[in-house]
Scaffold this motif. Structure first.
Motif, PDB file in Angstrom:
ATOM      1  N   THR A 101      15.537  -8.494  -0.064  1.00  0.00           N
ATOM      2  CA  THR A 101      14.411  -8.683   0.551  1.00  0.00           C
ATOM      3  C   THR A 101      13.352  -9.894   0.651  1.00  0.00           C
ATOM      4  N   ARG A 102      13.039 -10.706   1.631  1.00  0.00           N
ATOM      5  CA  ARG A 102      12.028 -11.250   2.016  1.00  0.00           C
ATOM      6  C   ARG A 102      10.919 -11.196   1.842  1.00  0.00           C
ATOM      7  N   GLN A 103      10.525 -10.055   1.971  1.00  0.00           N
ATOM      8  CA  GLN A 103       8.887  -9.600   2.056  1.00  0.00           C
ATOM      9  C   GLN A 103       8.210  -9.982   0.494  1.00  0.00           C
ATOM     10  N   ALA A 104       9.078 -10.589  -1.001  1.00  0.00           N
ATOM     11  CA  ALA A 104       8.512 -10.144  -1.694  1.00  0.00           C
ATOM     12  C   ALA A 104       9.231 -11.242  -2.891  1.00  0.00           C
ATOM     13  N   ASN A 105       9.704 -12.145  -3.640  1.00  0.00           N
ATOM     14  CA  ASN A 105      10.588 -11.908  -4.405  1.00  0.00           C
ATOM     15  C   ASN A 105      10.396 -11.623  -5.946  1.00  0.00           C
ATOM     16  N   THR A 106      11.973 -12.007  -6.701  1.00  0.00           N
ATOM     17  CA  THR A 106      12.131 -11.384  -7.425  1.00  0.00           C
ATOM     18  C   THR A 106      11.343 -10.998  -8.660  1.00  0.00           C
ATOM     19  N   GLY A 107      10.618 -10.353  -9.363  1.00  0.00           N
ATOM     20  CA  GLY A 107      10.080 -10.212 -10.620  1.00  0.00           C
ATOM     21  C   GLY A 107      10.527 -10.792 -11.619  1.00  0.00           C
ATOM     22  N   LEU A 108       9.319 -11.714 -12.532  1.00  0.00           N
ATOM     23  CA  LEU A 108       9.516 -12.238 -13.252  1.00  0.00           C
ATOM     24  C   LEU A 108       8.753 -12.082 -14.457  1.00  0.00           C
ATOM     25  N   ALA A 109       8.976 -12.222 -15.875  1.00  0.00           N
ATOM     26  CA  ALA A 109       7.944 -11.744 -17.030  1.00  0.00           C
ATOM     27  C   ALA A 109       8.526 -12.772 -18.359  1.00  0.00           C
ATOM     28  N   PHE A 110       7.818 -13.818 -18.532  1.00  0.00           N
ATOM     29  CA  PHE A 110       7.202 -14.324 -19.850  1.00  0.00           C
ATOM     30  C   PHE A 110       7.037 -14.276 -20.574  1.00  0.00           C
ATOM     31  N   VAL A 111       8.113 -13.588 -21.841  1.00  0.00           N
ATOM     32  CA  VAL A 111       7.955 -13.826 -23.048  1.00  0.00           C
ATOM     33  C   VAL A 111       7.771 -14.421 -24.647  1.00  0.00           C
ATOM     34  N   SER A 112       6.845 -13.112 -24.838  1.00  0.00           N
ATOM     35  CA  SER A 112       6.307 -15.136 -26.269  1.00  0.00           C
ATOM     36  C   SER A 112       6.984 -14.146 -27.784  1.00  0.00           C
ATOM     37  N   LEU A 113       7.435 -14.417 -29.043  1.00  0.00           N
ATOM     38  CA  LEU A 113       8.218 -13.610 -29.759  1.00  0.00           C
ATOM     39  C   LEU A 113       7.421 -14.156 -31.208  1.00  0.00           C
ATOM     40  N   ASP A 114       7.450 -13.557 -32.309  1.00  0.00           N
ATOM     41  CA  ASP A 114       6.218 -13.304 -33.050  1.00  0.00           C
ATOM     42  C   ASP A 114       7.617 -13.707 -34.474  1.00  0.00           C
ATOM     43  N   ASP A 115       7.684 -13.829 -35.794  1.00  0.00           N
ATOM     44  CA  ASP A 115       8.130 -14.393 -36.599  1.00  0.00           C
ATOM     45  C   ASP A 115       8.898 -13.602 -36.607  1.00  0.00           C
ATOM     46  N   THR A 116       9.217 -12.203 -36.567  1.00  0.00           N
ATOM     47  CA  THR A 116      10.346 -11.196 -36.672  1.00  0.00           C
ATOM     48  C   THR A 116      10.807 -10.525 -35.466  1.00  0.00           C
ATOM     49  N   GLY A 117      10.804 -11.554 -34.268  1.00  0.00           N
ATOM     50  CA  GLY A 117      11.616 -10.959 -33.276  1.00  0.00           C
ATOM     51  C   GLY A 117      10.761  -9.903 -31.966  1.00  0.00           C
ATOM     52  N   ASN A 118       8.975  -9.950 -32.003  1.00  0.00           N
ATOM     53  CA  ASN A 118       8.564  -8.460 -30.739  1.00  0.00           C
ATOM     54  C   ASN A 118       8.013  -9.724 -30.641  1.00  0.00           C
ATOM     55  N   ARG A 119       7.320  -9.127 -29.205  1.00  0.00           N
ATOM     56  CA  ARG A 119       7.480  -9.905 -27.891  1.00  0.00           C
ATOM     57  C   ARG A 119       5.425  -9.625 -27.426  1.00  0.00           C
ATOM     58  N   ASP A 120       5.710 -10.212 -26.685  1.00  0.00           N
ATOM     59  CA  ASP A 120       4.762 -10.369 -26.120  1.00  0.00           C
ATOM     60  C   ASP A 120       4.441 -10.574 -24.075  1.00  0.00           C
ATOM     61  N   PHE A 121       4.269 -10.139 -23.069  1.00  0.00           N
ATOM     62  CA  PHE A 121       4.510 -10.143 -22.737  1.00  0.00           C
ATOM     63  C   PHE A 121       3.258 -10.865 -21.248  1.00  0.00           C
ATOM     64  N   SER A 122       4.025 -11.827 -20.087  1.00  0.00           N
ATOM     65  CA  SER A 122       3.217 -12.122 -19.090  1.00  0.00           C
ATOM     66  C   SER A 122       4.379 -12.079 -17.618  1.00  0.00           C
ATOM     67  N   PHE A 123       3.917 -10.380 -17.240  1.00  0.00           N
ATOM     68  CA  PHE A 123       4.452  -9.919 -15.797  1.00  0.00           C
ATOM     69  C   PHE A 123       3.719 -10.705 -14.434  1.00  0.00           C
ATOM     70  N   TYR A 124       5.016 -11.719 -13.489  1.00  0.00           N
ATOM     71  CA  TYR A 124       4.498 -11.675 -12.500  1.00  0.00           C
ATOM     72  C   TYR A 124       5.265 -11.271 -11.357  1.00  0.00           C
ATOM     73  N   ARG A 125       4.646 -10.229 -10.515  1.00  0.00           N
ATOM     74  CA  ARG A 125       5.219  -9.362  -9.890  1.00  0.00           C
ATOM     75  C   ARG A 125       3.766  -8.558  -8.699  1.00  0.00           C
ATOM     76  N   ASN A 126       3.353  -9.303  -7.714  1.00  0.00           N
ATOM     77  CA  ASN A 126       2.286  -9.205  -7.100  1.00  0.00           C
ATOM     78  C   ASN A 126       2.185  -9.249  -5.556  1.00  0.00           C
ATOM     79  N   PRO A 127       3.012  -8.075  -4.984  1.00  0.00           N
ATOM     80  CA  PRO A 127       4.664  -7.284  -5.899  1.00  0.00           C
ATOM     81  C   PRO A 127       5.009  -8.192  -5.498  1.00  0.00           C
ATOM     82  N   SER A 128       6.568  -7.700  -6.673  1.00  0.00           N
ATOM     83  CA  SER A 128       8.058  -8.038  -6.835  1.00  0.00           C
ATOM     84  C   SER A 128       8.570  -7.431  -5.866  1.00  0.00           C
ATOM     85  N   ALA A 129       9.983  -8.292  -5.521  1.00  0.00           N
ATOM     86  CA  ALA A 129      10.933  -7.017  -4.699  1.00  0.00           C
ATOM     87  C   ALA A 129      11.121  -5.516  -5.344  1.00  0.00           C
TER      88      ALA A 129
END
Length: 321
Positions: free
Chosen positions: A83-111
């Motif tokens: 679709t041209r009505q919205a972009n593909t969703g994106l997620a930015f991830v951070s990792l702590d020292d054990t590899g566990n994650r925190d997320f920030s999502f970009y989709r308002n809305p995503s495709a």
């Protein structure tokens, strides 16, 4: 062999090039194809199963990247629309020292959230088919309604519905909306996969045993309970359970590990001709052993789909234990 259909988001995970920093402090990221339904479909296909992903991508470079990788892994993309009505969703991830994650999502809305039920109108599901879905795309959207249509069609055909809540609270306006959606859609599932981090949130019950028991509502016959590095269990509605302690590995990134695990479970179901619940009852320990190996190995590399091990790697790993 049974066919697997997954429905929901496909997106780009931006994985940090450095660990142990908050998202705001990270200077570099590596783009990786992700989104739980895409990850599960890819894991199932890489292991040798037939996978179909139901989703929508933007007509952008990120959508091109996702489509190319999925097709290279053997995932059927006939029901992926653009679709041209919205972009593909994106997620930015951070990792702590054990590899566990925190997320920030970009989709308002995503495709993916604009995926209309007309895209699935010609799918003919069969009794042997498996359907997997999560909660990320159960926010109010066209995609949520398409989930309802697909689930109903699979149930009418006599197929097996598998629900992995895969909760991502940053995507919801409030926690209650997420919890209500999870509880509403859980009643349509035959199999529920839930993690130890999600159990109390979903049920509101602190006692682990009581909380698991509370998941057996409506159609739910089996609960697959994952406990990170402590392994996993299968609990049966009619009583009894089996477990596997998991494997110790040097963790680099846990992104997609749960998806690799459930993809491996689904492969064990699709590659066996017996009824699904019979497989889980008779072969439960082997299902968990295999799935835990796949999940563990996936954490030893960055990314989700790109970290999924191939059969030869799994055989080498389990035979060395």
């Amino acid at each position: 062999m049974r066919r697997l259909y997954t429905i929901g988001e496909a997106l780009i995970d931006f994985i940090p090039t450095e660990k142990g920093k908050k998202l705001k402090d990270i200077n570099g990221f590596e783009p990786q194809v992700g989104g739980a339904p895409a990850n599960v479909a890819a894991a199932h296909a890489i292991l040798g199963g037939e996978s179909h992903l139901l989703t929508q991508l933007g007509t952008d470079a990120f959508g091109d990247r996702i489509l190319e990788l999925l097709e290279s892994k053997g995932v059927h993309t006939d029901y992926i629309t653009r679709t041209r009505q919205a972009n593909t969703g994106l997620a930015f991830v951070s990792l702590d020292d054990t590899g566990n994650r925190d997320f920030s999502f970009y989709r308002n809305p995503s495709a993916d959230l604009l995926y209309d039920e007309s895209a699935v109108s010609d799918i003919e599901f069969h009794k042997a088919d498996l359907l997997h879905f999560c909660s990320v795309d159960l926010v109010e959207s066209d995609m949520k309604e398409t989930h309802r249509v697909v689930i109903e069609k699979v149930r009418e055909a006599g197929g097996t519905v598998v629900f992995d809540p895969n909760i991502r609270l940053p995507l919801w306006e409030d926690e209650n909306a997420c919890r209500e959606a999870v509880r509403e859609f859980m009643k349509f599932a035959d199999i529920v996969k839930v993690s130890d981090e999600e159990l109390e949130f979903i049920t509101g019950i602190q006692d682990e045993s009581d909380a698991v028991s509370a998941l057996f509502a409506d159609h739910v016959e089996t609960v697959i309970y994952t406990k990170g590095p402590s392994g996993s269990e299968i609990i049966y509605r009619e009583g009894g359970y089996c477990e596997h302690p998991g494997y110790e590995v040097e963790t680099v990134d846990t992104t997609g590990a749960g998806d690799a695990f459930i993809g491996a479970v689904l492969y064990q179901l699709s590659s066996n001709t017996k009824p699904v619940m019979e497989i889980l009852r008779e072969n439960g320990p082997e299902v968990l052993r295999f799935a835990n190996a796949v999940g563990a190995l996936s954490t030893t590399r960055k990314g989700a789909i790109t970290s999924i091990p191939v059969p030869d790697e799994i055989d080498a790993f389990t035979s060395s234990i």
